[in-house]
Design a protein around this motif. Sequence first.
Motif, PDB file in Angstrom:
ATOM      1  N   VAL A 216      31.743 110.790 -29.001  1.00 41.19           N
ATOM      2  CA  VAL A 216      30.750 110.359 -28.007  1.00 41.19           C
ATOM      3  C   VAL A 216      29.477 109.881 -28.702  1.00 41.19           C
ATOM      4  O   VAL A 216      28.911 108.838 -28.360  1.00 41.19           O
ATOM      5  N   THR A 217      29.029 110.655 -29.708  1.00 41.70           N
ATOM      6  CA  THR A 217      27.807 110.282 -30.437  1.00 41.70           C
ATOM      7  C   THR A 217      27.955 108.908 -31.081  1.00 41.70           C
ATOM      8  O   THR A 217      27.087 108.037 -30.943  1.00 41.70           O
ATOM      9  N   THR A 218      29.064 108.702 -31.769  1.00 37.11           N
ATOM     10  CA  THR A 218      29.295 107.419 -32.440  1.00 37.11           C
ATOM     11  C   THR A 218      29.326 106.277 -31.435  1.00 37.11           C
ATOM     12  O   THR A 218      28.737 105.210 -31.665  1.00 37.11           O
ATOM     13  N   SER A 219      29.994 106.515 -30.313  1.00 31.27           N
ATOM     14  CA  SER A 219      30.109 105.478 -29.283  1.00 31.27           C
ATOM     15  C   SER A 219      28.743 105.071 -28.739  1.00 31.27           C
ATOM     16  O   SER A 219      28.450 103.874 -28.573  1.00 31.27           O
ATOM     17  N   LEU A 220      27.895 106.071 -28.475  1.00 31.89           N
ATOM     18  CA  LEU A 220      26.584 105.776 -27.901  1.00 31.89           C
ATOM     19  C   LEU A 220      25.655 105.105 -28.913  1.00 31.89           C
ATOM     20  O   LEU A 220      24.904 104.188 -28.566  1.00 31.89           O
ATOM     21  N   VAL A 221      25.713 105.548 -30.175  1.00 34.95           N
ATOM     22  CA  VAL A 221      24.884 104.919 -31.213  1.00 34.95           C
ATOM     23  C   VAL A 221      25.363 103.479 -31.458  1.00 34.95           C
ATOM     24  O   VAL A 221      24.556 102.554 -31.617  1.00 34.95           O
ATOM     25  N   PHE A 222      26.676 103.293 -31.457  1.00 34.91           N
ATOM     26  CA  PHE A 222      27.242 101.948 -31.603  1.00 34.91           C
ATOM     27  C   PHE A 222      26.743 101.039 -30.472  1.00 34.91           C
ATOM     28  O   PHE A 222      26.285  99.912 -30.704  1.00 34.91           O
ATOM     29  N   SER A 223      26.809 101.553 -29.239  1.00 27.44           N
ATOM     30  CA  SER A 223      26.364 100.793 -28.073  1.00 27.44           C
ATOM     31  C   SER A 223      24.885 100.424 -28.203  1.00 27.44           C
ATOM     32  O   SER A 223      24.470  99.306 -27.853  1.00 27.44           O
ATOM     33  N   TYR A 224      24.099 101.350 -28.724  1.00 25.18           N
ATOM     34  CA  TYR A 224      22.665 101.121 -28.898  1.00 25.18           C
ATOM     35  C   TYR A 224      22.407  99.949 -29.840  1.00 25.18           C
ATOM     36  O   TYR A 224      21.622  99.033 -29.536  1.00 25.18           O
ATOM     37  N   PHE A 225      23.086  99.950 -30.984  1.00 28.74           N
ATOM     38  CA  PHE A 225      22.848  98.885 -31.957  1.00 28.74           C
ATOM     39  C   PHE A 225      23.448  97.551 -31.519  1.00 28.74           C
ATOM     40  O   PHE A 225      22.951  96.479 -31.898  1.00 28.74           O
ATOM     41  N   VAL A 226      24.496  97.587 -30.704  1.00 27.65           N
ATOM     42  CA  VAL A 226      25.017  96.343 -30.122  1.00 27.65           C
ATOM     43  C   VAL A 226      23.951  95.714 -29.216  1.00 27.65           C
ATOM     44  O   VAL A 226      23.754  94.488 -29.205  1.00 27.65           O
ATOM     45  N   LYS A 227      23.242  96.565 -28.472  1.00 28.55           N
ATOM     46  CA  LYS A 227      22.159  96.061 -27.613  1.00 28.55           C
ATOM     47  C   LYS A 227      21.026  95.468 -28.447  1.00 28.55           C
ATOM     48  O   LYS A 227      20.447  94.437 -28.096  1.00 28.55           O
ATOM     49  N   VAL A 228      20.701  96.136 -29.566  1.00 30.44           N
ATOM     50  CA  VAL A 228      19.670  95.596 -30.463  1.00 30.44           C
ATOM     51  C   VAL A 228      20.105  94.237 -31.003  1.00 30.44           C
ATOM     52  O   VAL A 228      19.307  93.293 -31.092  1.00 30.44           O
ATOM     53  N   LEU A 229      21.402  94.124 -31.343  1.00 28.95           N
ATOM     54  CA  LEU A 229      21.935  92.853 -31.849  1.00 28.95           C
ATOM     55  C   LEU A 229      21.839  91.764 -30.782  1.00 28.95           C
ATOM     56  O   LEU A 229      21.444  90.620 -31.069  1.00 28.95           O
TER      57      LEU A 229
ATOM     58  N   SER B 199      36.013 109.040 -36.824  1.00 30.10           N
ATOM     59  CA  SER B 199      35.710 110.133 -35.888  1.00 30.10           C
ATOM     60  C   SER B 199      36.892 110.436 -34.982  1.00 30.10           C
ATOM     61  O   SER B 199      36.989 111.517 -34.399  1.00 30.10           O
ATOM     62  N   LYS B 200      37.805 109.465 -34.878  1.00 36.62           N
ATOM     63  CA  LYS B 200      39.002 109.661 -34.054  1.00 36.62           C
ATOM     64  C   LYS B 200      40.181 110.152 -34.884  1.00 36.62           C
ATOM     65  O   LYS B 200      41.309 110.181 -34.414  1.00 36.62           O
ATOM     66  N   GLY B 201      39.888 110.527 -36.161  1.00 29.99           N
ATOM     67  CA  GLY B 201      40.904 111.157 -36.991  1.00 29.99           C
ATOM     68  C   GLY B 201      41.752 110.221 -37.806  1.00 29.99           C
ATOM     69  O   GLY B 201      42.758 110.642 -38.389  1.00 29.99           O
ATOM     70  N   VAL B 202      41.366 108.950 -37.875  1.00 26.41           N
ATOM     71  CA  VAL B 202      42.161 107.989 -38.649  1.00 26.41           C
ATOM     72  C   VAL B 202      41.604 107.913 -40.064  1.00 26.41           C
ATOM     73  O   VAL B 202      40.488 107.461 -40.284  1.00 26.41           O
ATOM     74  N   GLY B 203      42.368 108.413 -41.032  1.00 23.36           N
ATOM     75  CA  GLY B 203      41.985 108.324 -42.430  1.00 23.36           C
ATOM     76  C   GLY B 203      40.784 109.158 -42.810  1.00 23.36           C
ATOM     77  O   GLY B 203      40.094 108.868 -43.778  1.00 23.36           O
ATOM     78  N   SER B 204      40.518 110.220 -42.068  1.00 23.86           N
ATOM     79  CA  SER B 204      39.324 111.028 -42.368  1.00 23.86           C
ATOM     80  C   SER B 204      39.594 112.516 -42.227  1.00 23.86           C
ATOM     81  O   SER B 204      38.723 113.265 -41.828  1.00 23.86           O
ATOM     82  N   ASN B 205      40.814 112.930 -42.532  1.00 24.16           N
ATOM     83  CA  ASN B 205      41.172 114.331 -42.347  1.00 24.16           C
ATOM     84  C   ASN B 205      40.269 115.283 -43.127  1.00 24.16           C
ATOM     85  O   ASN B 205      40.062 116.424 -42.746  1.00 24.16           O
ATOM     86  N   SER B 206      39.723 114.788 -44.239  1.00 27.19           N
ATOM     87  CA  SER B 206      38.923 115.675 -45.085  1.00 27.19           C
ATOM     88  C   SER B 206      37.435 115.667 -44.724  1.00 27.19           C
ATOM     89  O   SER B 206      36.648 116.401 -45.305  1.00 27.19           O
ATOM     90  N   LEU B 207      37.030 114.802 -43.761  1.00 24.03           N
ATOM     91  CA  LEU B 207      35.622 114.679 -43.416  1.00 24.03           C
ATOM     92  C   LEU B 207      35.264 115.531 -42.196  1.00 24.03           C
ATOM     93  O   LEU B 207      35.904 115.432 -41.157  1.00 24.03           O
ATOM     94  N   SER B 208      34.236 116.347 -42.353  1.00 20.75           N
ATOM     95  CA  SER B 208      33.747 117.162 -41.237  1.00 20.75           C
ATOM     96  C   SER B 208      32.794 116.328 -40.385  1.00 20.75           C
ATOM     97  O   SER B 208      32.376 115.233 -40.778  1.00 20.75           O
ATOM     98  N   ASN B 209      32.431 116.877 -39.205  1.00 21.16           N
ATOM     99  CA  ASN B 209      31.450 116.197 -38.364  1.00 21.16           C
ATOM    100  C   ASN B 209      30.143 115.994 -39.123  1.00 21.16           C
ATOM    101  O   ASN B 209      29.476 114.960 -38.977  1.00 21.16           O
ATOM    102  N   HIS B 210      29.776 117.005 -39.901  1.00 20.40           N
ATOM    103  CA  HIS B 210      28.533 116.914 -40.670  1.00 20.40           C
ATOM    104  C   HIS B 210      28.585 115.728 -41.637  1.00 20.40           C
ATOM    105  O   HIS B 210      27.629 114.954 -41.766  1.00 20.40           O
TER     106      HIS B 210
END
Length: 334
Positions: free
Chosen positions: A245-258, A311-322
């Motif tokens: 959700v966080t990524t989606s909203l931040v992405f949406s924000y910068f799309v608006k800036v663009l 963030s949806k688990g593709v190629g990032s099994n070793s990465l935490s939210n942090h």
Amino acid sequence: MDEVVKIINDIKAGNIKPIYFLMGEEPYYIDKLTEYIEENVLQEHERDFNQTVLYGRDVTIEDIVGNAKRYPMMADRQVVIVKEAQELARTIDKLESYAENFQDTTVLVMAYKYKTLDKRKKLVKLLDKVGLVFESKKMYENQVGTWIQRVLQGKGYSIEPKANAMLVEFLGNDLSRISNELNKLQIILPKGHTICAKDIEENIGFSKDFNVFELQNALGAKNQLKAYKIAKYFADNPKDNPMVVTTSLVFSYFVKVLKYHGLKDKNPKNVASVLGISPFFIKDYDVALKNYPMKKVSAIVAGLRDIDVKSKGVGSNSLSNHDLLKEMLVTIFN
């Protein structure tokens, strides 16, 4: 929604259809119309014998027709309501026979949520001819703020632009959820009150300082310290702040800036319309526009796409939210 108001006013005036087929992706208006018919077509003393509520998962079309064909008892009409009628999607065409030979002393309500029927189908044409077919469409997010204002105004309240934007930011275009939260506020706050950001923070459970709304402001202002504090809070409270959700909203924000960068007409009214934001917040986007050149915003949007996939688990099994949040901020600030 004007069409909903018209349907309700027609019922109030006694112009009651024998069949109401309520369908569509937005369940809020389907529920509201169903509830209104359930509570207002018959008088209270008539309902025991003349009002039947069925559920699509428990009945067949034949059961519904059987109930609809009955005559009312000591009343001018009966009401048959079928909730969750979308459960009958596979056999719904069998309703054609009833539409061709309906009982004029019955009001049949089909609450067909989350789906629509093809309007070219014979059934839809029949239903529209003898009754009413209503499609409840999902509202665009840039329309939700106006909807919130109208709902509150009708109940004797008003709302500040920031509080309105917070509701839209956190709840999106889920009208049922927004309505539930507004109902909570109306229980707590006196009629005539102007709902402010503090009311939202204290009564709907959004953290005053640690929320996506504040994160966006920190990013736009290039306030790295504040952004990293919020990111740490999100990482420590993942259930309340899902990374997707966080990524989606931040992405949406910068799309608006663009989009803002690309606008030739930067008149506030046009900016608010194109970006789907309240004019109240244009000044915040002005800050982001100065802090992030168009080329940088394009790179941020591309980077956020990659982080969204992770963030949806593709190629990032070793990465935490942090780690993902840290990568997101590095992408934006570097």
